[in-house]
Scaffold this motif. Structure first.
Motif, PDB file in Angstrom:
ATOM      1  N   THR A 116      -9.551  -7.122  -8.767  1.00 49.00           N
ATOM      2  CA  THR A 116      -9.572  -6.086  -7.728  1.00 49.00           C
ATOM      3  C   THR A 116      -8.355  -5.186  -7.840  1.00 49.00           C
ATOM      4  O   THR A 116      -8.444  -3.968  -7.698  1.00 49.00           O
ATOM      5  CB  THR A 116      -9.611  -6.757  -6.355  1.00 49.00           C
ATOM      6  OG1 THR A 116     -10.784  -7.541  -6.275  1.00 49.00           O
ATOM      7  CG2 THR A 116      -9.630  -5.729  -5.247  1.00 49.00           C
ATOM      8  N   ARG A 135      -8.703  -2.774 -10.748  1.00 48.20           N
ATOM      9  CA  ARG A 135      -9.688  -1.734 -10.481  1.00 48.20           C
ATOM     10  C   ARG A 135      -9.168  -0.743  -9.447  1.00 48.20           C
ATOM     11  O   ARG A 135      -9.384   0.459  -9.556  1.00 48.20           O
ATOM     12  CB  ARG A 135     -10.988  -2.366  -9.994  1.00 48.20           C
ATOM     13  CG  ARG A 135     -11.774  -3.042 -11.100  1.00 48.20           C
ATOM     14  CD  ARG A 135     -13.173  -3.359 -10.628  1.00 48.20           C
ATOM     15  NE  ARG A 135     -13.968  -3.895 -11.711  1.00 48.20           N
ATOM     16  CZ  ARG A 135     -15.279  -4.014 -11.664  1.00 48.20           C
ATOM     17  NH1 ARG A 135     -15.932  -3.633 -10.596  1.00 48.20           N
ATOM     18  NH2 ARG A 135     -15.944  -4.514 -12.679  1.00 48.20           N
ATOM     19  N   ALA A 136      -8.511  -1.256  -8.421  1.00 50.22           N
ATOM     20  CA  ALA A 136      -7.973  -0.349  -7.412  1.00 50.22           C
ATOM     21  C   ALA A 136      -6.938   0.583  -8.020  1.00 50.22           C
ATOM     22  O   ALA A 136      -6.867   1.764  -7.697  1.00 50.22           O
ATOM     23  CB  ALA A 136      -7.362  -1.157  -6.259  1.00 50.22           C
ATOM     24  N   ALA A 166     -18.318  -2.105  -3.878  1.00 47.92           N
ATOM     25  CA  ALA A 166     -16.858  -2.019  -3.909  1.00 47.92           C
ATOM     26  C   ALA A 166     -16.204  -3.007  -2.957  1.00 47.92           C
ATOM     27  O   ALA A 166     -15.052  -3.388  -3.162  1.00 47.92           O
ATOM     28  CB  ALA A 166     -16.406  -0.606  -3.544  1.00 47.92           C
ATOM     29  N   GLY A 167     -16.908  -3.431  -1.927  1.00 47.61           N
ATOM     30  CA  GLY A 167     -16.309  -4.212  -0.859  1.00 47.61           C
ATOM     31  C   GLY A 167     -16.449  -5.705  -1.023  1.00 47.61           C
ATOM     32  O   GLY A 167     -16.493  -6.254  -2.125  1.00 47.61           O
ATOM     33  N   GLU A 168     -16.589  -6.388   0.094  1.00 47.61           N
ATOM     34  CA  GLU A 168     -16.479  -7.836   0.140  1.00 47.61           C
ATOM     35  C   GLU A 168     -17.622  -8.576  -0.555  1.00 47.61           C
ATOM     36  O   GLU A 168     -17.455  -9.717  -0.971  1.00 47.61           O
ATOM     37  CB  GLU A 168     -16.415  -8.268   1.611  1.00 47.61           C
ATOM     38  CG  GLU A 168     -15.169  -7.733   2.310  1.00 47.61           C
ATOM     39  CD  GLU A 168     -15.305  -7.771   3.825  1.00 47.61           C
ATOM     40  OE1 GLU A 168     -16.451  -7.625   4.311  1.00 47.61           O
ATOM     41  OE2 GLU A 168     -14.298  -7.950   4.497  1.00 47.61           O
ATOM     42  N   ARG A 193     -19.148  -7.787  -3.388  1.00 45.36           N
ATOM     43  CA  ARG A 193     -19.371  -7.353  -4.772  1.00 45.36           C
ATOM     44  C   ARG A 193     -19.628  -8.510  -5.734  1.00 45.36           C
ATOM     45  O   ARG A 193     -20.231  -8.310  -6.783  1.00 45.36           O
ATOM     46  CB  ARG A 193     -18.195  -6.512  -5.270  1.00 45.36           C
ATOM     47  CG  ARG A 193     -16.846  -7.204  -5.223  1.00 45.36           C
ATOM     48  CD  ARG A 193     -15.755  -6.227  -5.621  1.00 45.36           C
ATOM     49  NE  ARG A 193     -14.426  -6.796  -5.439  1.00 45.36           N
ATOM     50  CZ  ARG A 193     -13.755  -6.720  -4.309  1.00 45.36           C
ATOM     51  NH1 ARG A 193     -14.296  -6.125  -3.247  1.00 45.36           N
ATOM     52  NH2 ARG A 193     -12.538  -7.239  -4.208  1.00 45.36           N
ATOM     53  N   ARG A 210     -11.902   3.139  -3.244  1.00 43.45           N
ATOM     54  CA  ARG A 210     -10.499   2.712  -3.149  1.00 43.45           C
ATOM     55  C   ARG A 210     -10.186   2.181  -1.757  1.00 43.45           C
ATOM     56  O   ARG A 210      -9.562   1.124  -1.608  1.00 43.45           O
ATOM     57  CB  ARG A 210      -9.590   3.882  -3.494  1.00 43.45           C
ATOM     58  CG  ARG A 210      -8.106   3.575  -3.344  1.00 43.45           C
ATOM     59  CD  ARG A 210      -7.256   4.631  -3.992  1.00 43.45           C
ATOM     60  NE  ARG A 210      -5.841   4.442  -3.708  1.00 43.45           N
ATOM     61  CZ  ARG A 210      -4.863   4.929  -4.465  1.00 43.45           C
ATOM     62  NH1 ARG A 210      -5.157   5.613  -5.547  1.00 43.45           N
ATOM     63  NH2 ARG A 210      -3.599   4.724  -4.136  1.00 43.45           N
ATOM     64  N   ARG A 265     -11.808  -1.239  -1.079  1.00 44.61           N
ATOM     65  CA  ARG A 265     -11.178  -2.379  -1.737  1.00 44.61           C
ATOM     66  C   ARG A 265      -9.836  -2.739  -1.114  1.00 44.61           C
ATOM     67  O   ARG A 265      -9.303  -3.822  -1.385  1.00 44.61           O
ATOM     68  CB  ARG A 265     -10.975  -2.058  -3.228  1.00 44.61           C
ATOM     69  CG  ARG A 265     -12.265  -1.958  -4.001  1.00 44.61           C
ATOM     70  CD  ARG A 265     -12.027  -1.477  -5.424  1.00 44.61           C
ATOM     71  NE  ARG A 265     -13.310  -1.360  -6.118  1.00 44.61           N
ATOM     72  CZ  ARG A 265     -13.873  -2.352  -6.792  1.00 44.61           C
ATOM     73  NH1 ARG A 265     -13.277  -3.517  -6.853  1.00 44.61           N
ATOM     74  NH2 ARG A 265     -15.031  -2.188  -7.381  1.00 44.61           N
ATOM     75  N   GLY A 298      -8.757  -6.895  -1.550  1.00 46.11           N
ATOM     76  CA  GLY A 298     -10.008  -6.198  -1.315  1.00 46.11           C
ATOM     77  C   GLY A 298     -10.605  -6.538   0.002  1.00 46.11           C
ATOM     78  O   GLY A 298     -11.804  -6.373   0.208  1.00 46.11           O
TER      79      GLY A 298
END
Length: 471
Positions: A3, A6-7, A75-77, A79, A280, A283, A467
């Motif tokens: 994470t 990626r962020a 993108a969130g929890e 994924r 962004r 996350r 994230g």
């Protein structure tokens, strides 16, 4: 890829890449509009503008904002949940079929807007509902997975591929609206192939679990709340097209479409910021997202405001030269629209923040304020002033919308505000992330954490806090 990595990738380079893709797409739209205007005239150009928007709108509405929700959930929890991607794919297929059926049902109501298009050709545009929805959905999945190269590829492809399809249609002897419809259908199929092919090549279909009804309900619930705001935003952007077409005719609509498309060059930096900041913020923790939002707001507003003078000067020179003397009257509306879009950067940051902290429904308040201004001023000004009146109405609505959105975003980011959380996700977590020293209790739906008090269970995708949305 973790994470955190990626962020970190969702930064300036991603914004610059997306800006380049959006800029290329805008240039391609300009070239396509120029070709249609030169070869078929202002009336067919107005119909082309509507045919680009209405099938897409139909598919997105029927799917309850699935593209928007796909970005957030990828993108969130959720994924890492193996059920997410097959659930999204099933919802996309269902939305495409439902949207096509709805389009066929409303074809008789479209005659007023398409005076030169036979009904059977309008019925064929049901295929565009399918291709446009699946193209946009694939692009949204790339965005949520931080595949900004893939998203940029689709952004360019969906505009580029109309041109060869339109050229083939002209070469076969079609002309006017018939060639435009053939180009939209052929280009749409090609763009859909690129979009879905990108997902397949990046492993979207690997490790699928079973489709989850509760997760589908979460996706549709988020998408519906977010789509209301998106729909109202589209009303702000395109209601003037419908009213100008109905009250002043396709020729005036063609002139206004040229002015509007030119003025929307202002939106390119704002769209690039929004596109990258949505995943962004999703996350990041809520506190970190709020701090970044407050930091980005003045910078984004200054960026778009600085573009007004050069673009206004360019409109005076470029529009008559490129489109011909028949489009001289597009210059004044373009300059008026540029003034309204001067603070679009602040609106982009605010909406990205609200999407990222799971408050998409609040965006509807800002967009709703703009809709009220749009409707009232359109009805008052368009019958008397035509394209110029529509530009004044839209410009005023843009300013009102941005003011309300910024106020809402600042209120949500204020200390002590509790962000909404995904109950379904925390129910999954309590099963997947229990630990030996604190086993899951059967009567509890959430895990308390791994050590201290009040902490959330960490995500498997990255370090604690990387994230998750903390309360």
């Amino acid at each position: 890829m973790t994470t955190r990595l990626r962020a970190a990738a969702l930064g300036r380079r991603s914004v610059a890449g997306n800006l380049a893709a959006q800029g290329a797409a805008m240039c391609l739209v300009f070239v396509a509009s120029l070709l249609v205007a030169r070869l078929a005239g202002a009336e067919v150009l107005g119909e082309y503008a509507l045919l680009r928007v209405l099938p897409w709108l139909t598919g997105v509405l029927v799917s309850c904002g699935l593209p928007l929700a796909s970005t957030y959930f990828l993108a969130g929890e959720t994924r890492e949940d193996p059920r997410l991607r097959p659930t999204l794919a099933l919802l996309a297929a269902a939305g495409a079929v439902g949207g096509a059926l709805l389009w066929l049902a409303v074809v008789p109501l479209l005659d007023r807007f398409f005076t030169t298009v036979p009904r059977w050709q309008l019925a064929l545009m049901a295929g565009a509902v399918v291709t446009q929805l699946l193209t946009v959905w694939g692009k949204a999945c790339c965005q949520g997975a931080a595949d900004m190269r893939g998203a940029g590829l689709v952004i360019v492809a969906e505009e580029l591929l109309f041109l060869p399809a339109y050229g083939i249609a002209l070469w076969t002897g079609l002309h006017g609206s018939s060639a435009v419809i053939a180009g939209l259908l052929g280009g749409g199929v090609a763009a859909m192939t690129v979009s879905l092919g990108r997902l397949a090549s990046t492993g979207f279909a690997r490790g699928w679990g079973r489709v989850s009804r509760p997760l589908a309900a979460e996706v549709l619930g988020y998408g519906a709340r977010g789509q209301l705001g998106n729909f109202l935003m589209l009303v702000n952007l395109r209601l003037d097209f419908l009213i100008v077409g109905a009250l002043s005719g396709p020729a005036v609509l063609g002139v206004y479409a040229v002015a509007s498309k030119f003025a929307e060059l202002m939106r390119l930096p704002a769209v690039a910021l929004h596109y990258v900041l949505c995943p962004r913020f999703a996350r990041a923790t809520a506190q970190a997202a709020g701090a970044e939002m407050r930091r980005f707001l003045p910078r984004a507003a200054a960026l778009t405001a600085a573009l007004v003078p050069p673009l206004a000067g360019a409109s005076v020179l470029a529009l008559p030269v490129l489109y011909g003397r028949a489009f001289d009257s597009a210059v004044v509306p373009a300059c008026i629209l540029l003034a309204g879009l001067a603070v679009e950067g602040a609106a982009a940051v605010s909406t990205a923040f609200l999407f990222g902290v799971r408050r998409p429904g609040l965006i509807s308040w800002g967009m709703g304020a703009g809709v009220v201004v749009t409707v009232v001023l359109d009805v008052v000004l368009i019958p008397r002033y035509g394209a110029t009146g529509a530009a004044v109405a839209s410009s005023t609505a843009y300013l009102a919308t941005t003011g309300v959105l910024v106020a809402i975003a600042r209120a949500v980011a204020a200390p002590g505000t509790r962000p909404l959380r995904n109950r379904h996700v925390f129910g999954i977590r309590s099963i997947r992330f229990r630990t030996a020293d604190r086993p899951r209790r059967p009567h509890r739906r959430r895990a308390r954490g791994t050590g201290g008090t009040g902490g959330s269970a960490p995500l498997a995708a990255g370090p604690a806090g990387g994230g998750d949305h903390t309360p």
